[in-house]
Motif scaffolding. Structure first.
Motif, PDB file in Angstrom:
ATOM      1  N   ARG A 204       0.877  -1.184   0.000  1.00 56.93           N
ATOM      2  CA  ARG A 204       0.000   0.000   0.000  1.00 56.93           C
ATOM      3  C   ARG A 204       0.907   1.225   0.000  1.00 56.93           C
ATOM      4  N   ASP A 215      -3.876  10.748  -0.617  1.00 56.50           N
ATOM      5  CA  ASP A 215      -4.481   9.486  -0.993  1.00 56.50           C
ATOM      6  C   ASP A 215      -3.715   8.356  -0.309  1.00 56.50           C
ATOM      7  N   GLY A 217      -3.732   3.931  -0.309  1.00 54.97           N
ATOM      8  CA  GLY A 217      -4.355   2.709  -0.813  1.00 54.97           C
ATOM      9  C   GLY A 217      -3.359   1.810  -1.493  1.00 54.97           C
ATOM     10  N   THR A 218      -3.864   0.733  -2.092  1.00 54.28           N
ATOM     11  CA  THR A 218      -2.989  -0.127  -2.884  1.00 54.28           C
ATOM     12  C   THR A 218      -2.627   0.629  -4.159  1.00 54.28           C
ATOM     13  N   GLU A 220      -3.132  -0.218  -7.123  1.00 53.88           N
ATOM     14  CA  GLU A 220      -4.285  -0.302  -8.030  1.00 53.88           C
ATOM     15  C   GLU A 220      -5.327   0.762  -7.680  1.00 53.88           C
ATOM     16  N   GLN A 221      -5.620   0.887  -6.366  1.00 58.95           N
ATOM     17  CA  GLN A 221      -6.594   1.899  -5.944  1.00 58.95           C
ATOM     18  C   GLN A 221      -6.108   3.308  -6.268  1.00 58.95           C
ATOM     19  N   GLN A 224      -6.329   4.156  -9.963  1.00 61.14           N
ATOM     20  CA  GLN A 224      -7.688   4.416 -10.462  1.00 61.14           C
ATOM     21  C   GLN A 224      -8.185   5.805 -10.078  1.00 61.14           C
ATOM     22  N   ASP A 225      -7.587   6.407  -9.030  1.00 59.01           N
ATOM     23  CA  ASP A 225      -8.068   7.726  -8.574  1.00 59.01           C
ATOM     24  C   ASP A 225      -7.641   8.840  -9.517  1.00 59.01           C
TER      25      ASP A 225
END
Ligand code: ADP
Ligand code: ADP
Length: 225
Positions: A204, A215, A217-218, A220-221, A224-225
Protein backbone atom coordinates in the motif's frame (compact mmCIF):
# COMPACT_ATOMS: atom_id res chain seq x y z
CA UNK A 1 5.21 -7.97 14.97
CA UNK A 2 5.08 -4.22 14.49
CA UNK A 3 2.50 -1.82 13.24
CA UNK A 4 2.71 1.95 13.08
CA UNK A 5 -0.09 4.46 13.64
CA UNK A 6 0.24 8.17 13.03
CA UNK A 7 -2.67 9.96 14.66
CA UNK A 8 -3.10 13.56 13.60
CA UNK A 9 0.62 14.23 13.38
CA UNK A 10 1.91 17.75 12.66
CA UNK A 11 5.49 18.89 12.31
CA UNK A 12 6.49 22.52 12.55
CA UNK A 13 10.27 23.03 12.45
CA UNK A 14 11.92 25.63 14.65
CA UNK A 15 11.70 28.79 12.57
CA UNK A 16 8.14 28.02 11.55
CA UNK A 17 8.26 25.71 8.51
CA UNK A 18 5.09 23.59 8.68
CA UNK A 19 6.49 20.42 7.09
CA UNK A 20 3.49 18.09 7.54
CA UNK A 21 -0.09 18.54 8.77
CA UNK A 22 -2.61 16.16 10.31
CA UNK A 23 -1.06 12.92 9.09
CA UNK A 24 -3.39 9.98 9.81
CA UNK A 25 -2.02 6.66 8.74
CA UNK A 26 -1.86 3.02 9.78
CA UNK A 27 0.98 0.87 8.49
CA UNK A 28 0.24 -2.80 9.07
CA UNK A 29 2.54 -5.47 10.43
CA UNK A 30 4.73 -6.93 7.66
CA UNK A 31 3.61 -4.38 5.10
CA UNK A 32 5.85 -2.73 2.51
CA UNK A 33 4.42 0.77 2.68
CA UNK A 34 5.59 3.50 0.30
CA UNK A 35 5.43 7.26 0.93
CA UNK A 36 5.35 8.97 -2.47
CA UNK A 37 5.59 12.67 -3.30
CA UNK A 38 7.77 15.39 -4.78
CA UNK A 39 10.85 16.78 -3.07
CA UNK A 40 10.03 18.95 -0.06
CA UNK A 41 6.53 17.51 0.57
CA UNK A 42 7.49 16.09 3.98
CA UNK A 43 8.37 12.43 3.33
CA UNK A 44 11.69 12.44 5.21
CA UNK A 45 10.11 14.35 8.07
CA UNK A 46 7.51 11.59 8.53
CA UNK A 47 10.18 8.89 8.34
CA UNK A 48 12.40 10.65 10.88
CA UNK A 49 9.46 11.09 13.27
CA UNK A 50 8.73 7.35 13.03
CA UNK A 51 12.41 6.68 13.78
CA UNK A 52 12.33 9.07 16.73
CA UNK A 53 14.96 11.34 15.16
CA UNK A 54 12.55 14.26 14.96
CA UNK A 55 10.10 15.50 17.58
CA UNK A 56 6.37 15.55 16.82
CA UNK A 57 4.75 18.98 17.17
CA UNK A 58 1.15 17.71 17.58
CA UNK A 59 -0.55 14.33 17.50
CA UNK A 60 0.75 10.90 18.36
CA UNK A 61 2.79 8.03 16.97
CA UNK A 62 1.98 4.50 18.14
CA UNK A 63 4.38 1.61 17.64
CA UNK A 64 2.98 -1.83 18.20
CA UNK A 65 0.00 -0.48 20.12
CA UNK A 66 2.04 1.68 22.52
CA UNK A 67 2.39 5.42 22.34
CA UNK A 68 5.92 6.24 21.19
CA UNK A 69 6.10 10.06 21.11
CA UNK A 70 8.87 10.15 23.70
CA UNK A 71 10.50 6.79 23.03
CA UNK A 72 14.23 7.23 22.24
CA UNK A 73 15.37 6.01 18.81
CA UNK A 74 17.47 3.14 20.22
CA UNK A 75 14.38 1.70 21.94
CA UNK A 76 12.36 1.56 18.72
CA UNK A 77 14.30 -1.27 17.09
CA UNK A 78 14.33 0.65 13.82
CA UNK A 79 16.93 0.41 11.05
CA UNK A 80 17.29 3.13 8.45
CA UNK A 81 18.91 3.39 5.00
CA UNK A 82 19.53 6.71 3.27
CA UNK A 83 20.21 7.83 -0.29
CA UNK A 84 23.94 7.48 0.33
CA UNK A 85 24.52 4.43 2.49
CA UNK A 86 26.94 6.13 4.87
CA UNK A 87 28.97 2.97 5.44
CA UNK A 88 31.95 3.16 7.78
CA UNK A 89 34.71 3.97 5.26
CA UNK A 90 37.50 2.16 7.14
CA UNK A 91 35.60 -1.08 7.60
CA UNK A 92 35.12 -3.76 4.95
CA UNK A 93 31.65 -4.79 3.82
CA UNK A 94 31.82 -7.63 6.32
CA UNK A 95 33.05 -5.27 9.04
CA UNK A 96 30.17 -2.93 8.32
CA UNK A 97 27.58 -5.68 8.41
CA UNK A 98 29.05 -7.27 11.55
CA UNK A 99 29.20 -4.00 13.45
CA UNK A 100 25.58 -3.87 14.73
CA UNK A 101 25.91 -7.47 15.96
CA UNK A 102 29.24 -6.76 17.69
CA UNK A 103 27.66 -3.78 19.45
CA UNK A 104 24.82 -5.95 20.74
CA UNK A 105 27.29 -8.65 21.81
CA UNK A 106 26.05 -11.47 19.57
CA UNK A 107 27.95 -14.74 19.39
CA UNK A 108 30.81 -14.28 16.91
CA UNK A 109 30.32 -17.51 14.98
CA UNK A 110 26.58 -16.96 14.64
CA UNK A 111 27.10 -13.34 13.67
CA UNK A 112 29.54 -14.34 10.93
CA UNK A 113 27.14 -16.94 9.58
CA UNK A 114 24.31 -14.44 9.55
CA UNK A 115 26.38 -11.86 7.69
CA UNK A 116 27.47 -14.45 5.11
CA UNK A 117 23.89 -15.53 4.49
CA UNK A 118 22.60 -11.99 4.12
CA UNK A 119 25.52 -11.00 1.87
CA UNK A 120 24.66 -13.97 -0.35
CA UNK A 121 20.99 -12.93 -0.48
CA UNK A 122 22.12 -9.43 -1.47
CA UNK A 123 24.57 -10.68 -4.11
CA UNK A 124 27.63 -9.16 -2.44
CA UNK A 125 29.23 -12.24 -0.90
CA UNK A 126 32.23 -12.01 -3.26
CA UNK A 127 32.91 -8.42 -2.11
CA UNK A 128 32.72 -9.01 1.58
CA UNK A 129 36.38 -8.22 2.29
CA UNK A 130 36.45 -4.99 0.29
CA UNK A 131 36.27 -1.41 1.53
CA UNK A 132 33.22 0.70 0.57
CA UNK A 133 35.18 3.04 -1.70
CA UNK A 134 36.16 0.12 -3.94
CA UNK A 135 32.49 -0.77 -4.58
CA UNK A 136 29.97 0.59 -7.09
CA UNK A 137 27.07 2.71 -5.84
CA UNK A 138 24.69 -0.21 -6.17
CA UNK A 139 26.99 -2.53 -4.23
CA UNK A 140 27.37 0.05 -1.47
CA UNK A 141 23.59 0.35 -1.15
CA UNK A 142 23.30 -3.44 -0.96
CA UNK A 143 25.86 -3.41 1.86
CA UNK A 144 23.98 -0.60 3.64
CA UNK A 145 20.76 -2.63 3.39
CA UNK A 146 22.63 -5.64 4.74
CA UNK A 147 23.96 -3.68 7.68
CA UNK A 148 20.45 -2.42 8.43
CA UNK A 149 18.74 -5.83 8.22
CA UNK A 150 21.36 -7.93 9.97
CA UNK A 151 20.05 -7.23 13.45
CA UNK A 152 16.49 -8.03 12.39
CA UNK A 153 14.83 -4.68 13.11
CA UNK A 154 11.09 -4.49 13.85
CA UNK A 155 10.85 -1.60 11.44
CA UNK A 156 12.88 -0.96 8.30
CA UNK A 157 12.89 2.63 7.02
CA UNK A 158 14.38 3.62 3.65
CA UNK A 159 14.73 7.22 2.46
CA UNK A 160 15.23 7.39 -1.32
CA UNK A 161 17.76 4.53 -1.19
CA UNK A 162 18.01 4.24 -4.98
CA UNK A 163 18.01 7.91 -5.99
CA UNK A 164 21.73 8.13 -6.67
CA UNK A 165 21.79 5.00 -8.89
CA UNK A 166 21.28 4.73 -12.64
CA UNK A 167 17.97 3.53 -14.09
CA UNK A 168 19.00 -0.08 -14.72
CA UNK A 169 20.27 -0.58 -11.20
CA UNK A 170 17.19 1.10 -9.73
CA UNK A 171 14.94 -1.39 -11.52
CA UNK A 172 17.07 -4.31 -10.39
CA UNK A 173 17.35 -3.22 -6.78
CA UNK A 174 13.71 -2.32 -6.27
CA UNK A 175 12.79 -5.90 -7.20
CA UNK A 176 15.46 -7.29 -4.87
CA UNK A 177 14.59 -5.04 -1.94
CA UNK A 178 10.89 -5.92 -2.25
CA UNK A 179 11.67 -9.63 -2.36
CA UNK A 180 14.05 -9.43 0.59
CA UNK A 181 11.78 -7.46 2.93
CA UNK A 182 8.80 -9.64 2.01
CA UNK A 183 10.88 -12.76 2.71
CA UNK A 184 11.82 -11.44 6.16
CA UNK A 185 8.31 -10.11 6.87
CA UNK A 186 9.78 -6.85 8.21
CA UNK A 187 7.39 -3.90 8.39
CA UNK A 188 8.93 -1.45 5.93
CA UNK A 189 8.36 2.22 5.12
CA UNK A 190 9.95 3.26 1.85
CA UNK A 191 10.22 6.91 0.78
CA UNK A 192 10.51 7.87 -2.89
CA UNK A 193 9.60 10.61 -5.37
CA UNK A 194 9.53 8.01 -8.18
CA UNK A 195 5.98 6.98 -9.10
CA UNK A 196 7.03 3.82 -10.94
CA UNK A 197 9.14 2.73 -7.98
CA UNK A 198 6.17 3.26 -5.65
CA UNK A 199 3.70 1.46 -7.90
CA UNK A 200 5.93 -1.57 -8.45
CA UNK A 201 7.07 -2.00 -4.84
CA UNK A 202 4.19 -1.05 -2.56
CA UNK A 203 1.70 -3.28 -0.83
CA UNK A 204 0.00 0.00 0.00
CA UNK A 205 1.15 3.57 -0.45
CA UNK A 206 0.40 7.14 0.56
CA UNK A 207 0.61 10.11 -1.77
CA UNK A 208 1.86 13.24 -0.04
CA UNK A 209 1.62 16.78 -1.37
CA UNK A 210 2.71 19.95 0.43
CA UNK A 211 2.74 18.18 3.80
CA UNK A 212 -0.76 16.73 3.46
CA UNK A 213 -1.86 13.15 2.71
CA UNK A 214 -3.78 13.17 -0.56
CA UNK A 215 -4.48 9.49 -0.99
CA UNK A 216 -3.80 6.14 0.71
CA UNK A 217 -4.35 2.71 -0.81
CA UNK A 218 -2.99 -0.13 -2.88
CA UNK A 219 -1.19 0.89 -6.10
CA UNK A 220 -4.29 -0.30 -8.03
CA UNK A 221 -6.59 1.90 -5.94
CA UNK A 222 -4.28 4.90 -6.26
CA UNK A 223 -3.90 4.39 -10.00
CA UNK A 224 -7.69 4.42 -10.46
CA UNK A 225 -8.07 7.73 -8.57
P1 ADP B 1 10.94 15.44 1.44
O1 ADP B 1 11.53 14.31 2.20
O2 ADP B 1 9.59 15.11 0.87
O3 ADP B 1 11.86 16.01 0.42
P2 ADP B 1 11.30 16.93 3.90
O4 ADP B 1 10.58 16.20 4.95
O5 ADP B 1 12.78 16.78 3.78
O6 ADP B 1 10.62 16.61 2.49
O7 ADP B 1 10.99 18.48 4.03
C1 ADP B 1 9.67 18.99 4.20
C2 ADP B 1 9.74 20.48 4.44
O8 ADP B 1 10.35 20.72 5.70
C3 ADP B 1 10.57 21.25 3.42
O9 ADP B 1 9.98 22.51 3.25
C4 ADP B 1 11.94 21.35 4.10
O10 ADP B 1 12.65 22.48 3.64
C5 ADP B 1 11.52 21.50 5.55
N1 ADP B 1 12.55 20.96 6.47
C6 ADP B 1 13.06 19.69 6.49
N2 ADP B 1 13.94 19.55 7.47
C7 ADP B 1 14.01 20.74 8.11
C8 ADP B 1 14.74 21.23 9.24
N3 ADP B 1 15.59 20.44 9.93
N4 ADP B 1 14.55 22.51 9.62
C9 ADP B 1 13.68 23.31 8.96
N5 ADP B 1 12.95 22.91 7.89
C10 ADP B 1 13.10 21.65 7.48
P1 ADP C 1 15.52 15.30 1.18
O1 ADP C 1 14.75 16.20 0.26
O2 ADP C 1 16.10 14.11 0.50
O3 ADP C 1 14.82 15.00 2.43
P2 ADP C 1 17.05 17.64 1.84
O4 ADP C 1 18.20 18.00 0.97
O5 ADP C 1 15.75 18.37 1.74
O6 ADP C 1 16.83 16.09 1.63
O7 ADP C 1 17.49 17.69 3.36
C1 ADP C 1 18.72 17.20 3.79
C2 ADP C 1 18.91 17.55 5.26
O8 ADP C 1 18.79 18.97 5.45
C3 ADP C 1 17.85 16.91 6.14
O9 ADP C 1 18.51 16.41 7.30
C4 ADP C 1 16.90 18.03 6.51
O10 ADP C 1 16.42 17.89 7.83
C5 ADP C 1 17.77 19.26 6.40
N1 ADP C 1 16.97 20.38 5.89
C6 ADP C 1 16.16 20.38 4.81
N2 ADP C 1 15.58 21.57 4.66
C7 ADP C 1 16.01 22.35 5.67
C8 ADP C 1 15.79 23.69 6.07
N3 ADP C 1 14.94 24.48 5.42
N4 ADP C 1 16.43 24.15 7.17
C9 ADP C 1 17.23 23.36 7.85
N5 ADP C 1 17.52 22.09 7.53
C10 ADP C 1 16.92 21.59 6.46
Amino acid sequence: MTDVVLDGVDKVYPGGVAAVRNIRLKINDGELFVLLGPSGCGKSTILRMIAGLEEITNGAIWLNGAIANDLPPRERNVAMVFQEGALYPHRTVKGNMLFPLQVSGDDRVEANAKVQELARALGIDSMIDRLPRTLSGGQRQRAAIGRALVREPSLFLLDEPLSSLDAGLRTELRVEISALVRATGTTTVYVTHDQVEAMTMADRMAVLRDGVLEDVGTPEQIYQD
